[in-house]
Enzyme design. Sequence first.
Site, PDB file in Angstrom:
ATOM      1  N   HIS A 196      -6.986  -2.453  21.189  1.00  0.00           N
ATOM      2  CA  HIS A 196      -5.559  -2.647  21.473  1.00  0.00           C
ATOM      3  C   HIS A 196      -4.711  -1.709  20.625  1.00  0.00           C
ATOM      4  O   HIS A 196      -5.161  -1.202  19.595  1.00  0.00           O
ATOM      5  CB  HIS A 196      -5.158  -4.111  21.208  1.00  0.00           C
ATOM      6  CG  HIS A 196      -5.343  -4.548  19.780  1.00  0.00           C
ATOM      7  ND1 HIS A 196      -4.360  -5.175  19.055  1.00  0.00           N
ATOM      8  CD2 HIS A 196      -6.402  -4.443  18.928  1.00  0.00           C
ATOM      9  CE1 HIS A 196      -4.800  -5.440  17.838  1.00  0.00           C
ATOM     10  NE2 HIS A 196      -6.036  -5.003  17.729  1.00  0.00           N
ATOM     11  N   CYS A 209       1.036  -1.535  23.347  1.00  0.00           N
ATOM     12  CA  CYS A 209      -0.109  -2.295  23.866  1.00  0.00           C
ATOM     13  C   CYS A 209      -0.233  -2.199  25.390  1.00  0.00           C
ATOM     14  O   CYS A 209      -1.315  -1.931  25.911  1.00  0.00           O
ATOM     15  CB  CYS A 209      -0.057  -3.748  23.393  1.00  0.00           C
ATOM     16  SG  CYS A 209       1.325  -4.730  24.020  1.00  0.00           S
ATOM     17  N   HIS A 244       1.583  -9.525  23.715  1.00  0.00           N
ATOM     18  CA  HIS A 244       0.575  -8.529  23.367  1.00  0.00           C
ATOM     19  C   HIS A 244      -0.555  -8.565  24.388  1.00  0.00           C
ATOM     20  O   HIS A 244      -0.897  -9.618  24.913  1.00  0.00           O
ATOM     21  CB  HIS A 244       0.026  -8.823  21.966  1.00  0.00           C
ATOM     22  CG  HIS A 244      -0.774  -7.692  21.384  1.00  0.00           C
ATOM     23  ND1 HIS A 244      -0.268  -6.417  21.235  1.00  0.00           N
ATOM     24  CD2 HIS A 244      -2.055  -7.633  20.934  1.00  0.00           C
ATOM     25  CE1 HIS A 244      -1.202  -5.633  20.698  1.00  0.00           C
ATOM     26  NE2 HIS A 244      -2.303  -6.350  20.524  1.00  0.00           N
TER      27      HIS A 244
END
Length: 134
Positions: free
Chosen positions: A108, A46, A96
Amino acid sequence: ADSSREEPEAGSSASGSRGEEVVSEAKKWSGVRYRLGGSTRRGIDCSGLTMAVYRKFGLSLPHSDRAQYRYGKKVSGSLRPGDLVFFDEHGNGISHVGIYAGNGKVVHASNYYNKVTESQMKYLKGYVGARRLL
């Protein structure tokens, strides 16, 4: 005096179009497989994705979602395309990061889907906040 009224509008749409460019850059990574610690087309995580995308715009971000949360400025109003959005999925700090794509979506690198994808942000757990870099 009238012309001065249009200036903020021009400014905000200029940064808005930069944000759209960030989103289309991020979408070019769609389908690249998820790999923890990765930052290439062979596999990316990510924060590797956000780092690689923003590198194209002359910004060098650290390969860490928690560290990236200290960059740019905190977004207090509504999100704009290109904003970095951060999540604490497990209740123990930021875990994240993604790029807000507009219309409630986030691009993402997802370890759930095992690839770079676009998701509805409401389905990502633990939204913490967003940072605007451009």
